[in-house]
Each structure stands twice: as structure tokens, then as C-alpha cells.
Design an enzyme around this catalytic site. Sequence first.
Site, PDB file in Angstrom:
ATOM      1  N   ILE A  46     115.739  40.465  24.722  1.00 40.56           N
ATOM      2  CA  ILE A  46     116.102  39.382  23.799  1.00 40.56           C
ATOM      3  C   ILE A  46     116.992  38.371  24.513  1.00 40.56           C
ATOM      4  O   ILE A  46     118.097  38.712  24.944  1.00 40.56           O
ATOM      5  CB  ILE A  46     116.827  39.960  22.553  1.00 40.56           C
ATOM      6  CG1 ILE A  46     115.872  40.892  21.799  1.00 40.56           C
ATOM      7  CG2 ILE A  46     117.332  38.835  21.644  1.00 40.56           C
ATOM      8  CD1 ILE A  46     116.547  41.820  20.813  1.00 40.56           C
ATOM      9  N   ASP A 105     116.309  40.678  35.848  1.00 36.91           N
ATOM     10  CA  ASP A 105     115.190  40.336  34.972  1.00 36.91           C
ATOM     11  C   ASP A 105     114.178  39.471  35.754  1.00 36.91           C
ATOM     12  O   ASP A 105     114.570  38.481  36.391  1.00 36.91           O
ATOM     13  CB  ASP A 105     115.769  39.533  33.788  1.00 36.91           C
ATOM     14  CG  ASP A 105     114.793  39.362  32.647  1.00 36.91           C
ATOM     15  OD1 ASP A 105     113.854  40.163  32.536  1.00 36.91           O
ATOM     16  OD2 ASP A 105     114.985  38.417  31.851  1.00 36.91           O
ATOM     17  N   HIS A 109     107.505  34.510  25.929  1.00 35.22           N
ATOM     18  CA  HIS A 109     108.880  34.053  26.115  1.00 35.22           C
ATOM     19  C   HIS A 109     109.156  32.743  25.384  1.00 35.22           C
ATOM     20  O   HIS A 109     108.247  31.967  25.125  1.00 35.22           O
ATOM     21  CB  HIS A 109     109.160  33.865  27.614  1.00 35.22           C
ATOM     22  CG  HIS A 109     109.195  35.148  28.368  1.00 35.22           C
ATOM     23  ND1 HIS A 109     108.136  35.602  29.104  1.00 35.22           N
ATOM     24  CD2 HIS A 109     110.156  36.092  28.466  1.00 35.22           C
ATOM     25  CE1 HIS A 109     108.454  36.772  29.651  1.00 35.22           C
ATOM     26  NE2 HIS A 109     109.678  37.095  29.272  1.00 35.22           N
ATOM     27  N   SER A 118     112.196  38.000  21.085  1.00 36.13           N
ATOM     28  CA  SER A 118     113.075  37.347  20.112  1.00 36.13           C
ATOM     29  C   SER A 118     112.293  37.091  18.836  1.00 36.13           C
ATOM     30  O   SER A 118     111.094  36.810  18.874  1.00 36.13           O
ATOM     31  CB  SER A 118     113.605  36.023  20.671  1.00 36.13           C
ATOM     32  OG  SER A 118     114.674  36.264  21.561  1.00 36.13           O
TER      33      SER A 118
HETATM   34  O1  G3H Z   1     112.305  35.875  30.557  1.00 39.20           O
HETATM   35  C1  G3H Z   1     113.095  34.967  30.817  1.00 39.20           C
HETATM   36  C2  G3H Z   1     114.503  35.084  30.346  1.00 39.20           C
HETATM   37  O2  G3H Z   1     114.641  34.578  29.042  1.00 39.20           O
HETATM   38  C3  G3H Z   1     115.413  34.402  31.317  1.00 39.20           C
HETATM   39  O3  G3H Z   1     115.308  33.018  31.213  1.00 39.20           O
HETATM   40  O4  G3H Z   1     114.959  32.240  33.565  1.00 39.20           O
HETATM   41  O5  G3H Z   1     115.814  30.682  31.795  1.00 39.20           O
HETATM   42  O6  G3H Z   1     117.267  32.516  32.699  1.00 39.20           O
HETATM   43  P1  G3H Z   1     115.860  32.074  32.390  1.00 39.20           P
HETATM   44  P1  13P Z   2     112.682  35.959  24.534  1.00 41.00           P
HETATM   45  O1  13P Z   2     112.427  34.588  25.113  1.00 41.00           O
HETATM   46  O2  13P Z   2     111.706  36.258  23.439  1.00 41.00           O
HETATM   47  O3  13P Z   2     114.083  36.138  24.117  1.00 41.00           O
HETATM   48  O4  13P Z   2     112.378  37.028  25.698  1.00 41.00           O
HETATM   49  C1  13P Z   2     113.365  37.308  26.662  1.00 41.00           C
HETATM   50  C2  13P Z   2     112.827  38.093  27.810  1.00 41.00           C
HETATM   51  O5  13P Z   2     111.751  38.633  27.794  1.00 41.00           O
HETATM   52  C3  13P Z   2     113.703  38.214  28.995  1.00 41.00           C
HETATM   53  O6  13P Z   2     113.054  38.871  30.038  1.00 41.00           O
HETATM   54 ZN    ZN Z   3     110.925  38.505  30.080  1.00 40.00          ZN
END
Ligand code: G3H
Ligand code: 13P
Ligand code: ZN
Length: 337
Positions: A277, A94, A190, A236
Amino acid sequence: MATHYKELGLVNTKEMFKKAVDGRFAIPAYNFNNMEQLQAIVMACAESDSPFILQVSSGARKYANQTLLRYMAQGAAEMLKELNPHLKFALHLDHGDTLELCKSCIETGFSSVMIDGSHHSYEENIKLTKQVVEYAHKFDVTVEGELGVLAGIEDEVVAEKSSYTRPEEVEDFVKRTGVDSLAISIGTSHGATKFKPDQCTKNKDGILVPPPLKFEILEEIERRIPGFPIVLHGSSSVVPKYVEMINSNGGALKDAVGIPEEQLRKAAASAVCKINIDSDGRLAMTGAIRKMFKEKPSEFDPRKYLGPARDELKAMIIEKNKNVLGSAGKGALIFKK
Ligand code: G3H
Ligand code: 13P
Ligand code: ZN
């Protein structure tokens, strides 16, 4: 030693996206960082027979240790065989930000990567995305690119303001990069506070209602690249019951507002075939843990609070698969030959 994802029993996203676009549903992409999240995702998707994408951010790789994480995903594939033998999942990076990171993931068994060049200039985004596609396709790994910027935090990149995807760029971008799917910006963002209160209206119960997504941009994109798999990040719903569970058990989440489920259902029935999500899962687990801590302050066995948190996340995922993404029951359609 390098590991190819097929050795782990994983799949890339090609077949699931094709079926999702044709069948007007979306594949859920859930992030994980620890064992309980991973168990909840696997158990929920096995039980609801939903194809799914397991997402790992670079933050998750740092948190859990990249070697351990790769074996956890392999363990998840083995566990899934026992729970739902025909179901398979994709392991996806991701918000990858460099070619090196994408290569490292591909070498350790990822079946899909995102290269997020959305913060670069258009030409730089194309150059970087194309490099990742050329490398990934040698290994039959699928690649997600991004055009347009989402507000909020994308791993280590924080964008104050979103800029919507420009439909006039998508055809050129897809053609020149060779990406397999495209993340777009149509008003999602996000995190748990996706909109400021002054961007929202209030309904008769005083609940904040966010501005609708820019479906006109999505329609124009579909018109220009018909049938091409589109991805929605920041999706989300910031489920009100979890915000309430957190706040009534000592939490302090203010102005938490997400994307209404109705809008996600509409998106899932379009060319949007992957919905990301993460925040909702964090809220569900935090709500359950806070509740447990308040009700049983003498409890100190992590299984006693992480167990209920896992159960809550599992229930949330089943609900999303069934009633929001429409992916429940589609495992047999995609994988049972
Ligand atoms: O888009 C971001 C995802 O929610 C991942 O979040 O970088 O805190 O693991 P993170
Ligand atoms: P949310 O923060 O809305 O859950 O989005 C997650 C996301 O886009 C991860 O790449
Ligand atoms: Zn994302």
C-alpha cells in the site's frame, strides 16, 4: 562499511510470512519517502501491534538520499523499541531492478529485497532472480520475485497493460530461483487510477465499481504451490473519503478507483501474506494538507500541515491493519517468545 540488518534489530520476512499464511492474515507493506510517513507507519503499527514491512523504492532512495534513508530506518527501529518493545519490522527494497541495487541495499541493512524481473522474458527473469537469491541468502536476506505484469507505474517502468500470472509457471519459477515469496498479477495495478471508467460498472449511487480480482488464478497458484507466500502489489483501495477530501479542497483527481476492501480481505485470508500500500497513504496526506491549506491560508509552519497529514496517515494505517489486513494484534503472536 557494510551493516547487517540484524545489527539494526530488524528481521527478514520468513517468520512473519509463515505466521500470516497459517493465520490467514496479511502483513502490510507501507512505502515511505520522508520523516512524517515513517513516523506515521511506526506509530500506527506500534499502537495496533501489527507486524509490518517498511518499503523503500529506488525513487525513494533517490528522493531522500540513500544514506539518510538507511539511518532513518535504523532510527525507526530504535523508536519502535520504545513504543512497542516486542515488535519488529523488515526493511524491504520495493521493485529492485538490478543485482547491483539489491546488493547495495543488503550491504546497508535491508533485510528483504524484491527483484522485479517481470518485464523480462521468463528465462531472463529466472536468471536475474536466481542471482539475487544466491547473493541475498548468504546474508539471510529474503527475496521476493514477480511473475506476471501489473499495469501502471512500477518505479521507472511503466506498463500499459497487465498480463496475469500464468499458474503453470509458478512451480518451476519458485523451484529454479529459490525465492522466498512471489508477487503475482491478478488484476491489481499501481497508482490512484487503477481502472478506466469503461472497465467499471456503476452502482446505484453512481459510484464506479471495478472488475473483481481474478481469484481463480490465485486459487490455481495456491493449488500448485500450497502454503507458499504470495504478494499483492497495487493494493490501495483509493479510499473514497480521501479522494473526496482532495477534490473538495481544490484537487482534481478524476476517475480515481482502487481495489475494494472486501476483495483485499478475501485475498488476505488466502495464501496472500503481503499486501503493498503506497497510493492510499499519499492520498490521505494530500487530502489533509489540502484541507489545512484551504481552511488556514495564512499558515506557513510546515509542522502545522505536515502534522495533520501524519495524523491522517496514522489513522488510515491503523484502520487498514485492523479491518482489512487482519494484522493488528499479531505482533505478540509472532515476536513475543
Ligand atoms: O510500486 C511503486 C510504489 O508505489 C513506489 O512508487 O517509485 O513513486 O516511489 P515510487
Ligand atoms: P498502490 O499504488 O496500489 O499503493 O501499490 C503500491 C505498491 O504496489 C508498491 O510496490
Ligand atoms: Zn508495487
